[in-house]
Design a protein around this motif. Structure first.
Motif, PDB file in Angstrom:
ATOM      1  N   LEU A  56       0.824  -1.215   0.000  1.00 38.47           N
ATOM      2  CA  LEU A  56       0.000   0.000   0.000  1.00 38.47           C
ATOM      3  C   LEU A  56       0.855   1.261   0.000  1.00 38.47           C
ATOM      4  CD1 LEU A  56      -2.886  -0.575   2.577  1.00 38.47           C
ATOM      5  CD2 LEU A  56      -3.155  -0.012   0.163  1.00 38.47           C
ATOM      6  N   PHE A  57       2.047   1.163   0.573  1.00 37.99           N
ATOM      7  CA  PHE A  57       2.921   2.318   0.753  1.00 37.99           C
ATOM      8  C   PHE A  57       3.851   2.562  -0.430  1.00 37.99           C
ATOM      9  CE2 PHE A  57       2.150   0.321   4.936  1.00 37.99           C
ATOM     10  CZ  PHE A  57       1.431   1.337   5.544  1.00 37.99           C
ATOM     11  N   LYS A  58       3.650   1.835  -1.532  1.00 40.26           N
ATOM     12  CA  LYS A  58       4.627   1.876  -2.617  1.00 40.26           C
ATOM     13  C   LYS A  58       4.255   2.782  -3.784  1.00 40.26           C
ATOM     14  CE  LYS A  58       7.350  -0.657  -0.367  1.00 40.26           C
ATOM     15  NZ  LYS A  58       8.563  -0.024   0.205  1.00 40.26           N
ATOM     16  N   GLY A  59       3.150   3.485  -3.667  1.00 44.14           N
ATOM     17  CA  GLY A  59       2.833   4.436  -4.729  1.00 44.14           C
ATOM     18  C   GLY A  59       1.347   4.572  -4.972  1.00 44.14           C
ATOM     19  N   THR A  60       0.892   5.808  -5.142  1.00 43.48           N
ATOM     20  CA  THR A  60      -0.501   6.076  -5.503  1.00 43.48           C
ATOM     21  C   THR A  60      -0.503   6.845  -6.824  1.00 43.48           C
ATOM     22  OG1 THR A  60      -0.668   8.250  -4.421  1.00 43.48           O
ATOM     23  CG2 THR A  60      -1.022   6.295  -3.036  1.00 43.48           C
ATOM     24  N   ALA A  61      -1.676   7.285  -7.226  1.00 45.98           N
ATOM     25  CA  ALA A  61      -1.779   8.039  -8.476  1.00 45.98           C
ATOM     26  C   ALA A  61      -1.017   9.352  -8.418  1.00 45.98           C
ATOM     27  CB  ALA A  61      -3.254   8.306  -8.794  1.00 45.98           C
ATOM     28  N   ARG A 114      -1.536   2.125  -6.476  1.00 42.17           N
ATOM     29  CA  ARG A 114      -1.370   1.577  -7.826  1.00 42.17           C
ATOM     30  C   ARG A 114      -0.516   0.315  -7.870  1.00 42.17           C
ATOM     31  NH1 ARG A 114      -5.193   3.927  -8.315  1.00 42.17           N
ATOM     32  NH2 ARG A 114      -5.752   5.657  -9.701  1.00 42.17           N
ATOM     33  N   PHE A 115       0.215   0.010  -6.802  1.00 41.97           N
ATOM     34  CA  PHE A 115       1.031  -1.192  -6.716  1.00 41.97           C
ATOM     35  C   PHE A 115       1.961  -1.322  -7.921  1.00 41.97           C
ATOM     36  CE2 PHE A 115      -3.065  -1.959  -4.604  1.00 41.97           C
ATOM     37  CZ  PHE A 115      -2.625  -2.174  -3.315  1.00 41.97           C
ATOM     38  N   PRO A 116       2.863  -0.366  -8.116  1.00 38.43           N
ATOM     39  CA  PRO A 116       3.752  -0.405  -9.287  1.00 38.43           C
ATOM     40  C   PRO A 116       4.650  -1.635  -9.284  1.00 38.43           C
ATOM     41  CG  PRO A 116       4.404   1.323  -7.734  1.00 38.43           C
ATOM     42  CD  PRO A 116       3.093   0.824  -7.270  1.00 38.43           C
ATOM     43  N   ASP A 117       4.809  -2.229 -10.452  1.00 36.88           N
ATOM     44  CA  ASP A 117       5.536  -3.497 -10.568  1.00 36.88           C
ATOM     45  C   ASP A 117       6.960  -3.409 -10.024  1.00 36.88           C
ATOM     46  OD1 ASP A 117       3.403  -4.846 -11.714  1.00 36.88           O
ATOM     47  OD2 ASP A 117       3.962  -4.255 -13.748  1.00 36.88           O
ATOM     48  N   LYS A 118       7.668  -2.327 -10.331  1.00 38.71           N
ATOM     49  CA  LYS A 118       9.054  -2.193  -9.886  1.00 38.71           C
ATOM     50  C   LYS A 118       9.149  -2.211  -8.372  1.00 38.71           C
ATOM     51  CE  LYS A 118      13.116   0.802 -10.336  1.00 38.71           C
ATOM     52  NZ  LYS A 118      13.656   2.053 -10.931  1.00 38.71           N
ATOM     53  N   GLU A 119       8.243  -1.485  -7.702  1.00 37.03           N
ATOM     54  CA  GLU A 119       8.249  -1.442  -6.241  1.00 37.03           C
ATOM     55  C   GLU A 119       7.827  -2.783  -5.651  1.00 37.03           C
ATOM     56  OE1 GLU A 119       9.329   0.852  -4.296  1.00 37.03           O
ATOM     57  OE2 GLU A 119       9.727   2.394  -5.799  1.00 37.03           O
ATOM     58  N   LEU A 120       6.881  -3.460  -6.317  1.00 41.24           N
ATOM     59  CA  LEU A 120       6.438  -4.758  -5.820  1.00 41.24           C
ATOM     60  C   LEU A 120       7.565  -5.778  -5.840  1.00 41.24           C
ATOM     61  CD1 LEU A 120       3.555  -3.627  -5.819  1.00 41.24           C
ATOM     62  CD2 LEU A 120       2.795  -5.762  -6.873  1.00 41.24           C
ATOM     63  N   GLU A 121       8.410  -5.731  -6.850  1.00 37.64           N
ATOM     64  CA  GLU A 121       9.517  -6.686  -6.930  1.00 37.64           C
ATOM     65  C   GLU A 121      10.474  -6.509  -5.753  1.00 37.64           C
ATOM     66  OE1 GLU A 121       9.697  -9.336  -8.858  1.00 37.64           O
ATOM     67  OE2 GLU A 121       7.708  -8.640  -9.444  1.00 37.64           O
ATOM     68  N   LYS A 122      10.735  -5.259  -5.378  1.00 40.14           N
ATOM     69  CA  LYS A 122      11.611  -5.006  -4.229  1.00 40.14           C
ATOM     70  C   LYS A 122      10.960  -5.473  -2.929  1.00 40.14           C
ATOM     71  CE  LYS A 122      12.183  -0.613  -5.234  1.00 40.14           C
ATOM     72  NZ  LYS A 122      12.641   0.799  -5.163  1.00 40.14           N
ATOM     73  N   GLU A 123       9.690  -5.144  -2.761  1.00 37.82           N
ATOM     74  CA  GLU A 123       9.007  -5.487  -1.511  1.00 37.82           C
ATOM     75  C   GLU A 123       8.758  -6.989  -1.412  1.00 37.82           C
ATOM     76  OE1 GLU A 123       7.837  -4.204   2.215  1.00 37.82           O
ATOM     77  OE2 GLU A 123       8.822  -3.126   0.572  1.00 37.82           O
ATOM     78  N   ARG A 124       8.646  -7.646  -2.542  1.00 43.59           N
ATOM     79  CA  ARG A 124       8.444  -9.093  -2.551  1.00 43.59           C
ATOM     80  C   ARG A 124       9.588  -9.794  -1.806  1.00 43.59           C
ATOM     81  NH1 ARG A 124       5.209 -11.085  -6.260  1.00 43.59           N
ATOM     82  NH2 ARG A 124       5.719  -9.468  -7.774  1.00 43.59           N
TER      83      ARG A 124
END
Length: 411
Positions: A56-61, A114-124
């Motif tokens: 949730l903390f990785k990016g909004t619009a 927005r759950f940006p893919d780049k940020e999700l990979e790091k948080e994963r």
């Protein structure tokens, strides 16, 4: 004991607000408790609720992760979240005067993420590290495994964190869909504790949460399906230096009026006091364990009562026997009304101290409204505890005389 009782307001669109007015407080607490946890995941989504909480903390619009991190920290506040089997909580603690900042930010996160893919990979990778580190701690992992064996196939059974392979499969689309299904007005309770009035906070919440999707969450499981609590006995060997054990059974859940009796019973046999029955028997008299504790886990469909202890492998049978002896003694009626009154006094004293913790108190109040639709005042809890009878205590002890058990030990 003088307690400022919470107030509940229902805002336009169905969002509820729990408010505790602390006029002289130098800090405010604002957040949301959402009825969305690991029990709301579909098959193949295990770990999604927790992953959404992280991302949730990785990016909004309109905000990057950097701007989100700094929004509250720039004024000395903090932003946090946690996930359980049936809820997610997102909240901020901040110096007084910053309520608008906190409310607007949390609204942005829960409506516009927005759950940006780049940020999700790091948080994963962060989440996978959390899973692996948790498994390295058997005194914590054993509780999750006990719940899996006790409650399967109920949705509440599976591990909140999920598995590394499962987390690697989760996508941005999965996160957005989980938000769409669950983060809706009638499925959320907002909460605030601090110096601002309820009218002022309600105005801010109504303004910033105007775009929150309305209505109840989408159902992914049948409401008519019910599950029991399984009985089992398992021993697992692993590379550890101490044996860990849980003995447990089913009990009252969140919506059961007997939940107060269960909480009192757990406090009597293995609460935080050094005078708990199991601590006296296993540690004080015999020195067999460093700690022994009883705890409850309450869900909407069931509850669990567990006793945990860690000991040397050669002391396992003795510790297990002593625990069963304590429960047999209570089940046989050897717990007097006078002893029960002393236990009530101790428990209510602990509760009075707990009510001084503003953070826990406002979250507990919001949770009561979310799950039961009503507040539980200190007076109501006190009356419920005082109404517990010796027969209630006996009835809770009986199933623990033949408990399920999970043992982690070494070869």
């Amino acid at each position: 004991m003088t307690v400022v009782e919470p107030e509940v307001l229902v805002l336009d669109g169905g969002l509820r607000l729990v408010h505790i007015h602390q006029r002289s407080a130098g800090a405010g607490i604002f957040g949301l408790t959402v009825r969305a946890g690991s029990a709301d995941e579909c098959h193949g989504e295990e770990g999604l609720a927790h992953f959404v909480e992280h991302t949730l903390f990785k990016g909004t619009a309109r905000r990057s992760s950097w701007h989100i991190i700094n929004r509250m920290e720039a004024v000395g506040g903090e932003l946090n979240a946690f996930t359980s089997k049936e809820e997610t909580v997102v909240y901020s603690i901040f110096p007084s005067g910053n309520a608008p900042r906190a409310i607007e930010l949390i609204a942005d996160l829960t409506i516009n993420s927005r759950f940006p893919d780049k940020e999700l990979e790091k948080e994963r990778e962060v989440v996978i590290d959390e899973i692996n580190s948790y498994r390295d701690n058997p005194s914590e992992a054993i509780f999750d495994d006990f719940e899996v064996y006790a409650m399967s196939p109920a949705p509440t059974a599976h591990n909140i964190l999920g598995s590394p392979s499962g987390v690697r499969r989760l996508t941005s689309a999965d996160c957005r869909d989980f938000l769409r299904r669950n983060y809706r007005s009638e499925n959320i309770v907002a909460f605030y504790s601090g110096p601002q009035t309820s009218a002022h906070i309600a105005q801010l919440v109504s303004r910033y949460f105007e775009a929150l999707p309305r209505g109840a969450k989408e159902k992914v499981f049948s409401e008519t399906e019910t599950y029991g609590v399984n009985r089992f006995s398992r021993t697992e060997t692993m590379r550890i230096h101490q044996t860990h054990a849980i003995l447990g059974c089913g009990g009252p859940g969140l919506l059961d009026s007997r939940r107060h009796a269960l909480a009192l019973f757990a406090n009597i046999v293995g609460g935080p006091g050094m005078n708990s029955l199991l601590n006296v028997e296993l540690r004080e008299r015999r020195g067999l364990v460093y700690s022994v504790e009883a705890s409850t886990a309450m869900f909407t469909d069931c509850g669990l009562l567990t006793v945990y202890f860690g000991c040397d492998r050669e002391d396992l049978d003795a510790c297990r026997r002593l625990c069963i002896d304590v429960f047999h003694n209570i089940a046989d009626g050897n717990f007097s009304a006078r002893r029960l009154e002393q236990a009530k006094k101790q428990y209510l004293g602990q509760l009075a101290i707990a009510f001084e913790n503003r953070e826990n108190r406002i979250m507990d109040a919001a949770r009561a409204v979310l799950f039961r639709g009503t507040l539980s005042s200190y007076a109501c809890i006190r009356d419920a505890i005082n109404a517990v009878t010796p027969d209630d205590i006996v009835s809770l002890a009986v199933p623990m005389c033949e408990p399920s058990e999970l043992i982690f030990t070494y070869k």
